[in-house]
Motif scaffolding. Sequence first.
Motif, PDB file in Angstrom:
ATOM      1  N   GLU A 185      47.156  49.571  30.861  1.00 41.79           N
ATOM      2  CA  GLU A 185      47.008  48.442  29.961  1.00 41.79           C
ATOM      3  C   GLU A 185      46.789  47.167  30.768  1.00 41.79           C
ATOM      4  N   VAL A 186      45.839  46.346  30.333  1.00 40.77           N
ATOM      5  CA  VAL A 186      45.540  45.106  31.042  1.00 40.77           C
ATOM      6  C   VAL A 186      45.162  44.044  30.014  1.00 40.77           C
ATOM      7  N   THR A 187      45.489  42.778  30.295  1.00 35.74           N
ATOM      8  CA  THR A 187      45.187  41.687  29.377  1.00 35.74           C
ATOM      9  C   THR A 187      44.004  40.858  29.881  1.00 35.74           C
ATOM     10  N   PHE A 188      43.495  40.026  29.006  1.00 32.65           N
ATOM     11  CA  PHE A 188      42.451  39.065  29.360  1.00 32.65           C
ATOM     12  C   PHE A 188      42.888  38.256  30.582  1.00 32.65           C
ATOM     13  N   GLU A 189      44.110  37.759  30.534  1.00 29.55           N
ATOM     14  CA  GLU A 189      44.615  36.917  31.619  1.00 29.55           C
ATOM     15  C   GLU A 189      44.772  37.702  32.920  1.00 29.55           C
ATOM     16  N   ASP A 190      45.183  38.978  32.833  1.00 28.84           N
ATOM     17  CA  ASP A 190      45.272  39.815  34.031  1.00 28.84           C
ATOM     18  C   ASP A 190      43.912  39.939  34.708  1.00 28.84           C
ATOM     19  N   LEU A 191      42.881  40.180  33.903  1.00 36.05           N
ATOM     20  CA  LEU A 191      41.542  40.375  34.450  1.00 36.05           C
ATOM     21  C   LEU A 191      41.006  39.106  35.098  1.00 36.05           C
ATOM     22  N   VAL A 192      41.282  37.958  34.493  1.00 35.43           N
ATOM     23  CA  VAL A 192      40.861  36.694  35.096  1.00 35.43           C
ATOM     24  C   VAL A 192      41.540  36.506  36.448  1.00 35.43           C
ATOM     25  N   GLY A 193      42.837  36.787  36.496  1.00 35.86           N
ATOM     26  CA  GLY A 193      43.564  36.653  37.753  1.00 35.86           C
ATOM     27  C   GLY A 193      43.076  37.604  38.821  1.00 35.86           C
ATOM     28  N   LEU A 194      42.695  38.816  38.432  1.00 31.76           N
ATOM     29  CA  LEU A 194      42.186  39.789  39.404  1.00 31.76           C
ATOM     30  C   LEU A 194      40.770  39.437  39.856  1.00 31.76           C
ATOM     31  N   LEU A 200      42.701  29.735  36.835  1.00 31.34           N
ATOM     32  CA  LEU A 200      41.644  29.336  35.913  1.00 31.34           C
ATOM     33  C   LEU A 200      42.085  29.412  34.463  1.00 31.34           C
ATOM     34  N   VAL A 201      43.083  30.259  34.174  1.00 26.91           N
ATOM     35  CA  VAL A 201      43.509  30.436  32.792  1.00 26.91           C
ATOM     36  C   VAL A 201      44.010  29.126  32.191  1.00 26.91           C
ATOM     37  N   SER A 202      44.721  28.339  33.001  1.00 28.05           N
ATOM     38  CA  SER A 202      45.286  27.099  32.486  1.00 28.05           C
ATOM     39  C   SER A 202      44.378  25.898  32.722  1.00 28.05           C
ATOM     40  N   ALA A 203      43.217  26.137  33.327  1.00 29.01           N
ATOM     41  CA  ALA A 203      42.302  25.020  33.606  1.00 29.01           C
ATOM     42  C   ALA A 203      41.477  24.712  32.367  1.00 29.01           C
ATOM     43  N   SER A 204      41.746  23.573  31.750  1.00 25.79           N
ATOM     44  CA  SER A 204      41.067  23.231  30.499  1.00 25.79           C
ATOM     45  C   SER A 204      39.593  22.914  30.703  1.00 25.79           C
ATOM     46  N   SER A 205      39.169  22.701  31.941  1.00 25.24           N
ATOM     47  CA  SER A 205      37.775  22.358  32.201  1.00 25.24           C
ATOM     48  C   SER A 205      36.889  23.592  32.341  1.00 25.24           C
ATOM     49  N   ARG A 206      37.480  24.775  32.275  1.00 22.14           N
ATOM     50  CA  ARG A 206      36.728  26.007  32.486  1.00 22.14           C
ATOM     51  C   ARG A 206      36.653  26.833  31.205  1.00 22.14           C
ATOM     52  N   ALA A 207      35.485  27.396  30.950  1.00 28.01           N
ATOM     53  CA  ALA A 207      35.297  28.352  29.857  1.00 28.01           C
ATOM     54  C   ALA A 207      35.243  29.746  30.467  1.00 28.01           C
ATOM     55  N   LEU A 208      36.122  30.612  30.019  1.00 28.64           N
ATOM     56  CA  LEU A 208      36.249  31.947  30.597  1.00 28.64           C
ATOM     57  C   LEU A 208      35.694  33.004  29.641  1.00 28.64           C
ATOM     58  N   THR A 209      34.996  33.974  30.213  1.00 32.70           N
ATOM     59  CA  THR A 209      34.442  35.081  29.436  1.00 32.70           C
ATOM     60  C   THR A 209      34.754  36.396  30.137  1.00 32.70           C
ATOM     61  N   VAL A 210      35.243  37.373  29.373  1.00 32.99           N
ATOM     62  CA  VAL A 210      35.530  38.704  29.919  1.00 32.99           C
ATOM     63  C   VAL A 210      34.782  39.730  29.069  1.00 32.99           C
ATOM     64  N   THR A 211      33.875  40.464  29.677  1.00 33.32           N
ATOM     65  CA  THR A 211      33.160  41.544  29.004  1.00 33.32           C
ATOM     66  C   THR A 211      33.387  42.849  29.757  1.00 33.32           C
ATOM     67  N   TYR A 212      33.137  43.970  29.090  1.00 34.78           N
ATOM     68  CA  TYR A 212      33.323  45.266  29.739  1.00 34.78           C
ATOM     69  C   TYR A 212      32.280  46.254  29.240  1.00 34.78           C
ATOM     70  N   ARG A 213      32.070  47.317  30.026  1.00 34.44           N
ATOM     71  CA  ARG A 213      31.219  48.436  29.650  1.00 34.44           C
ATOM     72  C   ARG A 213      31.801  49.713  30.245  1.00 34.44           C
ATOM     73  N   VAL A 217      33.905  39.139  34.689  1.00 35.92           N
ATOM     74  CA  VAL A 217      34.689  37.957  34.354  1.00 35.92           C
ATOM     75  C   VAL A 217      33.930  36.743  34.879  1.00 35.92           C
ATOM     76  N   SER A 218      33.612  35.820  34.001  1.00 35.13           N
ATOM     77  CA  SER A 218      32.860  34.626  34.412  1.00 35.13           C
ATOM     78  C   SER A 218      33.615  33.372  34.000  1.00 35.13           C
ATOM     79  N   ALA A 219      33.471  32.328  34.824  1.00 35.64           N
ATOM     80  CA  ALA A 219      34.104  31.033  34.562  1.00 35.64           C
ATOM     81  C   ALA A 219      33.033  29.959  34.704  1.00 35.64           C
ATOM     82  N   THR A 220      32.819  29.198  33.644  1.00 37.86           N
ATOM     83  CA  THR A 220      31.797  28.142  33.678  1.00 37.86           C
ATOM     84  C   THR A 220      32.452  26.821  33.283  1.00 37.86           C
ATOM     85  N   ASN A 221      31.869  25.739  33.747  1.00 41.14           N
ATOM     86  CA  ASN A 221      32.362  24.414  33.412  1.00 41.14           C
ATOM     87  C   ASN A 221      32.029  24.114  31.954  1.00 41.14           C
ATOM     88  N   LYS A 222      33.006  23.594  31.218  1.00 43.39           N
ATOM     89  CA  LYS A 222      32.767  23.182  29.841  1.00 43.39           C
ATOM     90  C   LYS A 222      31.920  21.923  29.826  1.00 43.39           C
TER      91      LYS A 222
END
Length: 223
Positions: free
Chosen positions: A161-170, A177-190, A217-222
């Motif tokens: 089991e893994v969470t959105f936040e776990d994947l961002v950290g990995l 980045l999870v707490s950075a309000s200036s970043r937009a985070l996206t997690v997709t899988y296949r 996992v991608s992080a872009t500036n808002k």
Amino acid sequence: MNGDDRFEIEVDGRMVAATGSAVSADGVLALSGLGDGGIVIRVDGGRAAHLVHGASVSLEPGIRLAFRTFRGATVRHLRVAGLIWDWGDPAITETEIRAIGGIGDDVDLWRDGGSEPLRRGSVVDLTTPWPPQIDARDAVPERSSVPVVINGRQVLLERPEVTFEDLVGLAFPGTDLVSASSRALTVTYRQGPPDRPEGSLLAQEAIRVRQGEVFNVSATNKS
């Protein structure tokens, strides 16, 4: 034996009374309500076997016969643990195979040497050119760690089991980045499970991963 030679047999999940020394395929169809048309499959004794028209099975004390009946005239086939089974529908469920074969939950069912066992309750197609081969193997305990790919890098997860936040950290170790309000985070899988092979995760959402699943996992500036 009862004085009037009455026995109970199971027909399509119902217990019904049968009299005499034997029950025929036509007799089973009559008890099922299908009349003289249809297919009779005997499902006691650990396998499914076609009871052809004109054939009969002896009624004996202590032996409870069980049958399934089907409309139509096409008998399908599959092989379970090396034995040929017959069936009257274009498909049979994993649950029905377990029930008829007396296969417990401590055993996994595998089709045609596949890389993964059949999912519980899944459907096995019997319209294929060759009868499906179903094997039973002792269930392997779920692995405590699972290898996946995150942003092109292989990562061994400590649990399935893994969470959105776990994947961002990995994906971005050493950053928050999870707490950075200036970043937009996206997690997709296949390459996920068959019922949901690809998709995306939302913040605080959890997923149960499978071996070899690929995450991006991608992080872009808002803006």
